[in-house]
Design a protein around this motif. Structure first.
Motif, PDB file in Angstrom:
ATOM      1  N   ASN A   8     -53.576  13.208  14.087  1.00  0.00           N
ATOM      2  CA  ASN A   8     -54.720  12.300  14.064  1.00  0.00           C
ATOM      3  C   ASN A   8     -55.907  12.917  13.332  1.00  0.00           C
ATOM      4  O   ASN A   8     -55.956  14.122  13.114  1.00  0.00           O
ATOM      5  N   ALA A  51     -54.900   4.170  21.649  1.00  0.00           N
ATOM      6  CA  ALA A  51     -54.986   4.439  20.211  1.00  0.00           C
ATOM      7  C   ALA A  51     -55.746   3.325  19.500  1.00  0.00           C
ATOM      8  O   ALA A  51     -56.597   3.593  18.642  1.00  0.00           O
ATOM      9  N   PHE A  66     -54.345   7.650  13.095  1.00  0.00           N
ATOM     10  CA  PHE A  66     -53.099   8.285  13.536  1.00  0.00           C
ATOM     11  C   PHE A  66     -52.062   8.190  12.428  1.00  0.00           C
ATOM     12  O   PHE A  66     -51.951   7.175  11.756  1.00  0.00           O
TER      13      PHE A  66
END
Length: 73
Positions: A8, A51, A66
């Motif tokens: 990430n 996320a 990501f």
């Protein structure tokens, strides 16, 4: 294993673009600061909802926050 390849850019996006602390990001996402820290460092993989919340809070597309690394660690 796919999770080990998940990387990430949270820290760089958080600091360079948003000038946001881990605490501020955690409050926006609704998780603890420790969770953000663990995700940033790769010690923990986020749920899909987490996320998505991180990406939204950073005003950045999910795939830019990501990504998968093909290199083995």
């Amino acid at each position: 294993m796919i999770e080990k390849n998940l990387k990430n850019r949270i820290k760089s996006l958080r600091l360079l673009n948003q000038k946001m602390t881990q605490e501020q990001l955690s409050q926006k996402v609704g998780v603890s600061r420790q969770t953000i820290s663990a995700i940033e460092s790769g010690k923990k993989s986020p749920s899909l909802l987490c996320a998505m919340g991180i990406a939204e809070s950073l005003n950045t597309p999910l795939e830019e926050v990501f990504f998968r690394s093909n290199q083995s660690d």
